[in-house]
Design a protein around this motif. Structure first.
Motif, PDB file in Angstrom:
ATOM      1  N   THR A 143      10.535  -9.803   2.999  1.00 38.25           N
ATOM      2  CA  THR A 143      10.528 -10.794   1.917  1.00 38.25           C
ATOM      3  C   THR A 143       9.575 -10.358   0.806  1.00 38.25           C
ATOM      4  O   THR A 143       9.880 -10.474  -0.385  1.00 38.25           O
ATOM      5  N   TYR A 144       8.427  -9.842   1.177  1.00 30.80           N
ATOM      6  CA  TYR A 144       7.476  -9.293   0.202  1.00 30.80           C
ATOM      7  C   TYR A 144       8.133  -8.188  -0.617  1.00 30.80           C
ATOM      8  O   TYR A 144       8.024  -8.156  -1.843  1.00 30.80           O
ATOM      9  N   LEU A 145       8.844  -7.281   0.067  1.00 36.87           N
ATOM     10  CA  LEU A 145       9.489  -6.172  -0.640  1.00 36.87           C
ATOM     11  C   LEU A 145      10.551  -6.664  -1.618  1.00 36.87           C
ATOM     12  O   LEU A 145      10.692  -6.122  -2.715  1.00 36.87           O
ATOM     13  N   VAL A 146      11.310  -7.675  -1.214  1.00 37.41           N
ATOM     14  CA  VAL A 146      12.346  -8.214  -2.095  1.00 37.41           C
ATOM     15  C   VAL A 146      11.736  -8.687  -3.407  1.00 37.41           C
ATOM     16  O   VAL A 146      12.187  -8.332  -4.506  1.00 37.41           O
ATOM     17  N   PHE A 147      10.682  -9.483  -3.335  1.00 36.23           N
ATOM     18  CA  PHE A 147      10.098 -10.036  -4.549  1.00 36.23           C
ATOM     19  C   PHE A 147       9.219  -9.020  -5.271  1.00 36.23           C
ATOM     20  O   PHE A 147       9.050  -9.103  -6.490  1.00 36.23           O
ATOM     21  N   PHE A 148       8.679  -8.049  -4.540  1.00 39.61           N
ATOM     22  CA  PHE A 148       7.983  -6.920  -5.167  1.00 39.61           C
ATOM     23  C   PHE A 148       8.950  -6.197  -6.100  1.00 39.61           C
ATOM     24  O   PHE A 148       8.613  -5.871  -7.242  1.00 39.61           O
ATOM     25  N   ASN A 149      10.171  -5.938  -5.613  1.00 41.00           N
ATOM     26  CA  ASN A 149      11.181  -5.251  -6.424  1.00 41.00           C
ATOM     27  C   ASN A 149      11.751  -6.169  -7.493  1.00 41.00           C
ATOM     28  O   ASN A 149      12.092  -5.716  -8.593  1.00 41.00           O
ATOM     29  N   THR A 150      11.875  -7.455  -7.196  1.00 35.79           N
ATOM     30  CA  THR A 150      12.361  -8.404  -8.196  1.00 35.79           C
ATOM     31  C   THR A 150      11.428  -8.443  -9.403  1.00 35.79           C
ATOM     32  O   THR A 150      11.865  -8.595 -10.548  1.00 35.79           O
ATOM     33  N   ALA A 151      10.124  -8.272  -9.160  1.00 37.52           N
ATOM     34  CA  ALA A 151       9.139  -8.271 -10.242  1.00 37.52           C
ATOM     35  C   ALA A 151       9.046  -6.921 -10.957  1.00 37.52           C
ATOM     36  O   ALA A 151       8.189  -6.744 -11.820  1.00 37.52           O
ATOM     37  N   GLY A 152       9.913  -5.985 -10.605  1.00 36.55           N
ATOM     38  CA  GLY A 152       9.949  -4.688 -11.291  1.00 36.55           C
ATOM     39  C   GLY A 152       9.707  -3.505 -10.378  1.00 36.55           C
ATOM     40  O   GLY A 152      10.231  -2.426 -10.606  1.00 36.55           O
ATOM     41  N   PHE A 194       0.834  -1.206   0.000  1.00 38.43           N
ATOM     42  CA  PHE A 194       0.000   0.000   0.000  1.00 38.43           C
ATOM     43  C   PHE A 194       0.869   1.256   0.000  1.00 38.43           C
ATOM     44  O   PHE A 194       0.614   2.216  -0.747  1.00 38.43           O
ATOM     45  N   LEU A 195       1.919   1.252   0.814  1.00 36.86           N
ATOM     46  CA  LEU A 195       2.830   2.393   0.865  1.00 36.86           C
ATOM     47  C   LEU A 195       3.602   2.561  -0.445  1.00 36.86           C
ATOM     48  O   LEU A 195       4.013   3.672  -0.785  1.00 36.86           O
ATOM     49  N   LYS A 196       3.784   1.466  -1.176  1.00 39.88           N
ATOM     50  CA  LYS A 196       4.503   1.520  -2.447  1.00 39.88           C
ATOM     51  C   LYS A 196       3.617   1.936  -3.619  1.00 39.88           C
ATOM     52  O   LYS A 196       4.100   2.106  -4.729  1.00 39.88           O
ATOM     53  N   GLY A 197       2.304   2.076  -3.372  1.00 41.18           N
ATOM     54  CA  GLY A 197       1.423   2.552  -4.429  1.00 41.18           C
ATOM     55  C   GLY A 197       0.327   1.598  -4.841  1.00 41.18           C
ATOM     56  O   GLY A 197      -0.479   1.913  -5.726  1.00 41.18           O
ATOM     57  N   ILE A 198       0.247   0.410  -4.229  1.00 37.73           N
ATOM     58  CA  ILE A 198      -0.854  -0.516  -4.525  1.00 37.73           C
ATOM     59  C   ILE A 198      -2.121   0.020  -3.874  1.00 37.73           C
ATOM     60  O   ILE A 198      -2.126   0.352  -2.688  1.00 37.73           O
ATOM     61  N   THR A 199      -3.202   0.121  -4.623  1.00 38.96           N
ATOM     62  CA  THR A 199      -4.417   0.709  -4.089  1.00 38.96           C
ATOM     63  C   THR A 199      -5.018  -0.161  -2.991  1.00 38.96           C
ATOM     64  O   THR A 199      -4.780  -1.371  -2.927  1.00 38.96           O
ATOM     65  N   PHE A 200      -5.818   0.472  -2.118  1.00 35.44           N
ATOM     66  CA  PHE A 200      -6.287  -0.164  -0.892  1.00 35.44           C
ATOM     67  C   PHE A 200      -7.065  -1.452  -1.169  1.00 35.44           C
ATOM     68  O   PHE A 200      -6.886  -2.459  -0.495  1.00 35.44           O
ATOM     69  N   PHE A 201      -7.946  -1.435  -2.167  1.00 39.64           N
ATOM     70  CA  PHE A 201      -8.822  -2.580  -2.400  1.00 39.64           C
ATOM     71  C   PHE A 201      -8.308  -3.520  -3.494  1.00 39.64           C
ATOM     72  O   PHE A 201      -9.000  -4.476  -3.856  1.00 39.64           O
ATOM     73  N   ASP A 256       7.216  -1.565 -10.057  1.00 43.04           N
ATOM     74  CA  ASP A 256       6.349  -0.519 -10.594  1.00 43.04           C
ATOM     75  C   ASP A 256       4.897  -0.877 -10.269  1.00 43.04           C
ATOM     76  O   ASP A 256       4.352  -1.833 -10.832  1.00 43.04           O
ATOM     77  N   PRO A 257       4.246  -0.124  -9.376  1.00 38.64           N
ATOM     78  CA  PRO A 257       2.879  -0.501  -8.972  1.00 38.64           C
ATOM     79  C   PRO A 257       1.887  -0.505 -10.125  1.00 38.64           C
ATOM     80  O   PRO A 257       0.963  -1.325 -10.146  1.00 38.64           O
ATOM     81  N   VAL A 258       2.082   0.386 -11.109  1.00 39.15           N
ATOM     82  CA  VAL A 258       1.160   0.427 -12.247  1.00 39.15           C
ATOM     83  C   VAL A 258       1.260  -0.860 -13.061  1.00 39.15           C
ATOM     84  O   VAL A 258       0.244  -1.465 -13.428  1.00 39.15           O
ATOM     85  N   GLN A 259       2.497  -1.296 -13.343  1.00 40.86           N
ATOM     86  CA  GLN A 259       2.688  -2.530 -14.090  1.00 40.86           C
ATOM     87  C   GLN A 259       2.224  -3.745 -13.287  1.00 40.86           C
ATOM     88  O   GLN A 259       1.597  -4.662 -13.831  1.00 40.86           O
ATOM     89  N   LEU A 260       2.523  -3.750 -11.988  1.00 40.70           N
ATOM     90  CA  LEU A 260       2.173  -4.900 -11.166  1.00 40.70           C
ATOM     91  C   LEU A 260       0.665  -5.025 -10.973  1.00 40.70           C
ATOM     92  O   LEU A 260       0.140  -6.138 -10.858  1.00 40.70           O
ATOM     93  N   MET A 261      -0.043  -3.899 -10.932  1.00 39.63           N
ATOM     94  CA  MET A 261      -1.497  -3.965 -10.816  1.00 39.63           C
ATOM     95  C   MET A 261      -2.174  -4.199 -12.159  1.00 39.63           C
ATOM     96  O   MET A 261      -3.363  -4.516 -12.206  1.00 39.63           O
ATOM     97  N   GLY A 262      -1.399  -4.054 -13.266  1.00 39.76           N
ATOM     98  CA  GLY A 262      -1.956  -4.218 -14.599  1.00 39.76           C
ATOM     99  C   GLY A 262      -1.509  -5.506 -15.256  1.00 39.76           C
ATOM    100  O   GLY A 262      -2.002  -6.596 -14.935  1.00 39.76           O
ATOM    101  N   PRO A 263      -0.536  -5.415 -16.190  1.00 39.49           N
ATOM    102  CA  PRO A 263      -0.108  -6.614 -16.919  1.00 39.49           C
ATOM    103  C   PRO A 263       0.456  -7.724 -16.034  1.00 39.49           C
ATOM    104  O   PRO A 263       0.369  -8.899 -16.401  1.00 39.49           O
ATOM    105  N   LEU A 264       1.055  -7.355 -14.897  1.00 39.49           N
ATOM    106  CA  LEU A 264       1.661  -8.352 -14.013  1.00 39.49           C
ATOM    107  C   LEU A 264       0.803  -8.630 -12.781  1.00 39.49           C
ATOM    108  O   LEU A 264       1.310  -9.003 -11.723  1.00 39.49           O
ATOM    109  N   ALA A 265      -0.507  -8.471 -12.931  1.00 38.16           N
ATOM    110  CA  ALA A 265      -1.406  -8.623 -11.783  1.00 38.16           C
ATOM    111  C   ALA A 265      -1.320 -10.022 -11.169  1.00 38.16           C
ATOM    112  O   ALA A 265      -1.349 -10.169  -9.940  1.00 38.16           O
ATOM    113  N   THR A 266      -1.197 -11.051 -11.997  1.00 37.41           N
ATOM    114  CA  THR A 266      -1.109 -12.413 -11.455  1.00 37.41           C
ATOM    115  C   THR A 266       0.152 -12.594 -10.632  1.00 37.41           C
ATOM    116  O   THR A 266       0.152 -13.274  -9.598  1.00 37.41           O
ATOM    117  N   THR A 267       1.250 -11.957 -11.048  1.00 37.13           N
ATOM    118  CA  THR A 267       2.505 -12.036 -10.301  1.00 37.13           C
ATOM    119  C   THR A 267       2.380 -11.338  -8.953  1.00 37.13           C
ATOM    120  O   THR A 267       2.810 -11.879  -7.919  1.00 37.13           O
TER     121      THR A 267
END
Length: 458
Positions: free
Chosen positions: A373-382, A182-189, A384-395
């Motif tokens: 550990t969450y932060l490590v793999f969050f950053n490993t996946a890029g 959430f602090l990194k930009g992932i929306t609340f819901f 970018d909250p916009v990309q992670l909530m969009g094309p990489l949502a499953t990741t």
């Protein structure tokens, strides 16, 4: 003395790619101590666990300061203290105190239907008031309801599965890893919208499994004739004013993620934002207000004492210090000693593999602290909250689910696990050892996680 020599200016950064895996020995040592000492020497552990945790912390910190210099050691120490340990322990203390000031009155009887209902309610509350708050609120009445059962350890084990972990997967308030997202930009819901089917699957299956197991044990073992709890109290809440304070804790957490004044203090290389300072001071204030306004009779009825909190505070102080080089090695990515882990979550074409992200994040979260550990793999996946909530949502869903769900694999995977265990043992429940608990968690949860992988992360 070595740390005191470090200059208060920006300290040198720790390069995890240059570290040997031997720096993980103190961390492994404290984990093995938590696993083995209570089993082979419970009395010794009960009286000296704080000294053992401190010994492992010093076994890392002193050689580290001598090898890399006081400045690097001071930076790691201060970062672990200010950015991780203090906010972590203040939040837990506030939730522990406030929930300990609420007494659920009445002698509930621990039938399979009632126990299953409490687990269901706790799983729902975990995403609203956090896994720690829900665990501390309900574990005492659940133990009291089953205090005339011949066996109740299984009730506490499933409580840890559902209330202390899996139930907190739907909002940033539920579990620390999601709050970091959430602090990194992932929306609340976002999390609720994307992993509610995963959560629903686990909750339904675990509740059915528990009901069948508890029904079988209830039928075959029965209950003791004497009930330690009086049966003359009407159901209700004493110390209900603490629900208001619980709302204050939730508001403080939300404030620290929403309010962005741009004021940041740099302390030995660690950025401490003003909202975090206000949140932490607010947690202290809430804690003292709860202690001041809660009637002594409520604490007495709850058998409230500080021993579970002391155990968590001392053990996690050692864990947060000894984990410094482990996290640095993970953050080094493919160039670090754990590069094989990072390569394992990536497909041959360079795209992320959601199934591997789920298992890598989850297994490490079960034995490390799940937030970093969450932060490590969050950053490993890029990262970018916009990309992670969009094309990489499953990741992102796989990372979030792995961090929260698999915190239930060990007593140290999530802070409420250890607190619930300590409270249960303090009230006479014979809980399984570290490895005994893992036999339960791996036997029950891992097959469900395998099914979950094929259903949602292929």
């Amino acid at each position: 003395m070595l740390l005191a020599q470090a200059a208060p200016a920006q300290a040198a950064s720790l390069d995890g790619s240059q570290l040997s895996v031997l720096w993980a020995v103190p961390f492994v040592g404290i984990l093995l101590s938590i696993a083995i000492w209570p089993l082979v020497a419970p009395q010794f552990w009960h009286h000296h666990f704080g000294k053992i945790a401190a010994a492992w912390a010093l076994a890392f910190l002193v050689p580290f300061a001598l090898t890399f210099g006081p400045a690097v050691a001071a930076e790691g120490f201060v970062h672990a203290l200010l950015a991780e340990y203090i906010p972590f322990i203040l939040l837990l203390t506030a939730l522990f105190t406030v929930s300990g000031g609420i007494y659920i009155r009445g002698n509930l009887h621990g039938t399979p239907v009632l126990n299953t209902g409490i687990l269901l309610v706790g799983g729902i509350l975990a995403s609203i008031m956090g896994t720690t708050g829900a665990s501390m609120l309900l574990i005492r009445p659940l133990i009291r309801a089953n205090d005339n059962r011949k066996s109740s350890a299984h009730v506490v084990i499933f409580f840890i599965f559902i209330v202390s972990n899996i139930g907190g997967s739907l909002t940033p308030l539920g579990d620390p890893p999601l709050f970091l997202g959430f602090l990194k930009g992932i929306t609340f819901f976002w999390t609720a919208a994307h992993i509610w089917p995963d959560t629903l699957f686990l909750m339904v299956v675990l509740l059915i499994m528990f009901f069948l197991l508890d029904s079988w044990m209830y039928k075959n073992e029965g209950v003791r004739r004497e009930d330690p709890t009086p049966d003359d109290a009407r159901f209700g809440f004493d110390g209900a004013i603490n629900f208001v304070l619980l709302g204050c804790v939730v508001a403080l957490v939300l404030m620290s993620g929403v309010w962005k004044p741009g004021v940041v203090f740099n302390i030995y290389g660690t950025d401490v934002a003003l909202p975090g300072v206000v949140r932490d001071i607010g947690m202290v204030v809430v804690t003292f207000i709860s202690l001041a306004i809660t009637p002594r009779g409520v604490h007495a009825s709850n058998q409230f004492n500080w021993e579970p909190m002391k155990e968590v505070a001392k053990l996690f102080a050692g864990i947060f210090l000894t984990i410094i080089p482990v996290i640095a090695m993970l953050q080094a990515g493919v160039n670090g000693p754990f590069g094989a882990v990072v390569r394992a979550v990536t497909n041959a074409d360079g795209s992320p593999n959601p199934a591997m992200y789920f298992w890598a994040t989850g297994i490490l979260s079960g034995f490390l602290d799940n937030a970093p550990t969450y932060l490590v793999f969050f950053n490993t996946a890029g990262g970018d909250p916009v990309q992670l909530m969009g094309p990489l949502a499953t990741t992102l869903a796989a990372i979030s689910a792995g961090a929260v769900f698999m915190g239930a694999l060990t007593y140290i995977g999530n802070a409420p696990n250890l607190m619930v265990k300590a409270i249960a043992e303090d009230r006479g429940v014979k809980m399984p050892s570290f490895f005994g608990y893992m036999a339960w968690s791996f036997g029950i949860l891992v097959p469900l996680f395998v099914i979950l992988t094929f259903l949602f992360f292929r």
